[in-house]
Structure formats: C-alpha cells, structure tokens
Scaffold this motif. Structure first.
Motif, short mmCIF file in Angstrom:
data_model
loop_
_atom_site.label_atom_id
_atom_site.label_comp_id
_atom_site.label_asym_id
_atom_site.label_seq_id
_atom_site.Cartn_x
_atom_site.Cartn_y
_atom_site.Cartn_z
N ASP A 215 0.98 -1.12 0.00
CA ASP A 215 -0.05 0.07 0.15
C ASP A 215 0.82 1.14 -0.07
O ASP A 215 0.90 2.26 -0.92
N GLU B 221 -4.80 7.80 0.96
CA GLU B 221 -5.36 6.95 2.13
C GLU B 221 -4.20 6.79 3.21
O GLU B 221 -4.42 6.90 4.52
N GLU B 222 -2.89 6.50 2.87
CA GLU B 222 -1.85 6.12 3.83
C GLU B 222 -1.18 7.25 4.47
O GLU B 222 -0.91 7.21 5.66
N ASP C 116 -6.45 5.96 -3.53
CA ASP C 116 -6.39 4.86 -2.84
C ASP C 116 -5.38 3.90 -3.46
O ASP C 116 -5.67 3.17 -4.46
N ILE D 20 -4.15 0.75 -2.71
CA ILE D 20 -4.87 -0.48 -3.00
C ILE D 20 -6.19 -0.44 -2.26
O ILE D 20 -6.37 -0.22 -1.04
N ASP D 21 -7.30 -0.43 -2.83
CA ASP D 21 -8.57 -0.81 -2.48
C ASP D 21 -9.03 -2.21 -2.43
O ASP D 21 -8.92 -2.86 -3.48
N THR E 298 -7.51 -4.00 0.67
CA THR E 298 -6.06 -4.36 1.53
C THR E 298 -6.53 -5.79 2.13
O THR E 298 -5.62 -6.85 2.01
MG LIG Z 1 -6.80 1.22 0.35
#
Ligand SMILES: [Mg+2]
Ligand SMILES: O=P(O)(O)O[C@H]1[C@H](O)[C@@H](O)[C@@H](O)[C@@H](O)[C@@H]1O
Ligand SMILES: [Mg+2]
Length: 290
Positions: free
Chosen positions: A60, A83-84, A103, A105-106, A108
């Motif tokens: 991610d 996101e992160e 995002d 990785i959607d 995860t």
């Molecule tokens: Mg994500």
C-alpha cells in the motif's frame, strides 16, 4: 482484452484541459496494478490502522509513494489526498487547487488473503469538482475510467447503469466499514436485514468499495450503500458512476458529501431514494475532521 492507456484515451476522444493528467493517471494505475498483481502472491508484512480489520501492507505504502512522487514531478503545484498519508496524519482538505485523491490498494484485506478482488483508485478534482476517475481492477486487468461530460468506460466498452426502480428486483452491494464494535455490527446487519425484508434479490459484500461501485456503473448491480468508506474510495468511482448515468448521493437523500464517510449510489434516483429511506445511520465521522 488487455487495457491500455491508448484505449482509455481513445475511449474518451477529444482534447480536454486535463488530458495530460488523465493520461498520467491511466499509466500510473496500470503500473501500480502490475506491482500489486505480483505482490498478491508474495509474503506480506501486515499492520493494522483504526481496527483489527483495517489492514495496511508495505505494498500500500510503496504504491502510494510511487503514484504521488511521479505526479509531483509532473505537476508540482497540485495537491494530494491519499489513504496512507491520511493514516499517518496528513489532513484531508479539498481546496480549489487541482487535487489527486488516491487509494493505492482498495481491498487491502482481500490483498492480504490473496483474494483477487483488488484495485487501485485515482480520482482528480479541480475547483472542488470531480473531473475524472481511474480505477484499475488489478487481477482482471479491467481499467474503469470516467471523465466529466465524456462518458465512462471499462477498457474500451462504454458503461451504462441499470435502470431498475423496483427494490424487490434489485441486487444491492455494500461493504463493512472498519468499526467492529457490537453496536456498529448490529446496525450494519440491521440495514442488510431491512433490504432483504424489502425483498431485494440479494445483498453482496466483495471487499472492495471501488470495485463494487464499478460493478454498479457497469449495470451489474442496481444499488450500493456504505457507512465507513472514505473520500479516496469514493472520488474516482463517483465520476465513473455519474458518467455511466447513475446517481451518487448522501445517505440522507441529499447531495453527496465526499468527506462524510457515507454514500448511496444507484442506477436511478428512485432506487437510490428507496435505499436511503431504508437505512439506519452508522456514524463514522468525517475525513476532513480527523
Ligand atoms: Mg486502500
Ligand atoms: O482496502 P481499503 O482501501 O482500506 O478500503 C476498504 C475499507 O478499508 C473497508 O472498510 C471497506 O470499506 C472496503 O470496502 C474498502 O474497500
Ligand atoms: Mg479503500
């Protein structure tokens, strides 16, 4: 058919003010998808964020840093909501500046379990208006794109939402938010029960809000609702659904509030309102107040 940047660009012909940004988003989504596809089968270092069910991996972070660093090189004045970065304390403030909403990785949790429903989502807004969205289903190599006023596509196939208005004939998608306390779970299950009591054909949870929203845009489902998703789950998918002829709105029945951590989407306004009227609210706060 394998997606390509050319196919996406060809699917939305005609010069536009954000063509270069759109092309960059497509190329980065395809590149990120290759990284995610390879990492899916490999050992992972998994951490948790807001709950034991809210997972994050080194992939991610790697993918998010790659996307942001490449975009910053090409568009140094642009802003980012990711996101992160948000999980590490960055503020989610959507100004009038060109802003990327990412995002990496959607899905995860799916990724950690090698369950092949994972996507990368890149949205883009200017003057606080969503301009385009790019969502890449990494394992099925399906590139979903939507550009404001220029249609929505999967690879080079134009997308069209379902026209269903009868809840008793609807397939409804939702996702479980990260809160797992008894009161939240009771409300989540109660909402699902209400829709099944209303004779919906089915309710599905696939573990990726962006891909569920893409299924709605393609007409493969009739409605989507969720409490507990974020602006980076919503941004790209909202453009894709709207450009496929669908409705994306708040769970109150009012206009969508990208930062509200809640949504109802459907092929028709009638269906969206039927869903919204059936739901009990689950409070997840706001992305711009965390
Ligand atoms: Mg994500
Ligand atoms: O995999 P994520 O990017 O964290 O998104 C998930 C979200 O964390 C989870 O709460 C559910 O909403 C899923 O549908 C999202 O895709
Ligand atoms: Mg997500």
């Amino acid at each position: 058919m394998k997606p390509s940047g050319e196919a996406a660009a060809a699917a939305a012909p005609g010069a536009g003010p954000w063509d270069e940004c759109f092309e960059a988003a497509v190329q980065l989504a395809l590149r990120a998808g290759q990284i995610i596809r390879k990492a899916l089968t490999e050992e992972k270092r998994v951490s948790t964020k807001t709950s034991a069910a809210d997972l994050v991996t080194e992939t991610d972070h790697l993918v998010e840093n790659l996307i942001i660093s490449e975009l910053r090189k090409r568009f140094p004045s642009h802003r980012f909501i990711a996101e992160e970065a948000a999980a590490s304390g960055a503020k989610c403030v959507l100004t009038r500046s060109p802003t990327w909403i990412i995002d990496p990785i959607d899905g995860t949790c799916n990724f950690v379990h090698r369950f092949p429903t994972v996507a990368v989502s890149i949205g883009f807004a200017v003057h606080q208006e969503l301009e385009f969205g790019v969502i890449y289903h990494c394992t099925e190599e399906r590139l979903y794109t939507g550009r404001r006023g220029r249609g929505a596509f999967c690879n080079s196939q134009r997308l069209q939402v379902s026209r269903e208005t009868d809840l008793s004939k609807a397939l409804v998608l939702t996702e479980i938010g990260p809160k797992r306390d008894p009161a939240t779970l009771k409300l989540f299950l109660s909402n699902m029960e209400r829709l099944l009591h209303a004779k919906a054909h089915g309710v599905r949870v696939i573990g990726s809000s962006t891909l569920a929203l893409c299924h709605l845009a393609s007409g493969a489902a009739d409605a989507y609702y969720q409490f507990g998703l974020h602006c980076w789950d919503l941004a790209a998918a909202t453009v894709i659904i709207r450009e496929a002829g669908g409705i994306v709105m708040d769970t109150s029945g009012g206009p969508l509030d990208l930062m509200s951590c809640r949504v109802v989407a459907a092929g028709t306004r009638e269906m969206a309102m039927l869903i919204a009227q059936a739901l009990q609210t689950i409070n997840y706060g706001r992305d711009d107040e965390k």
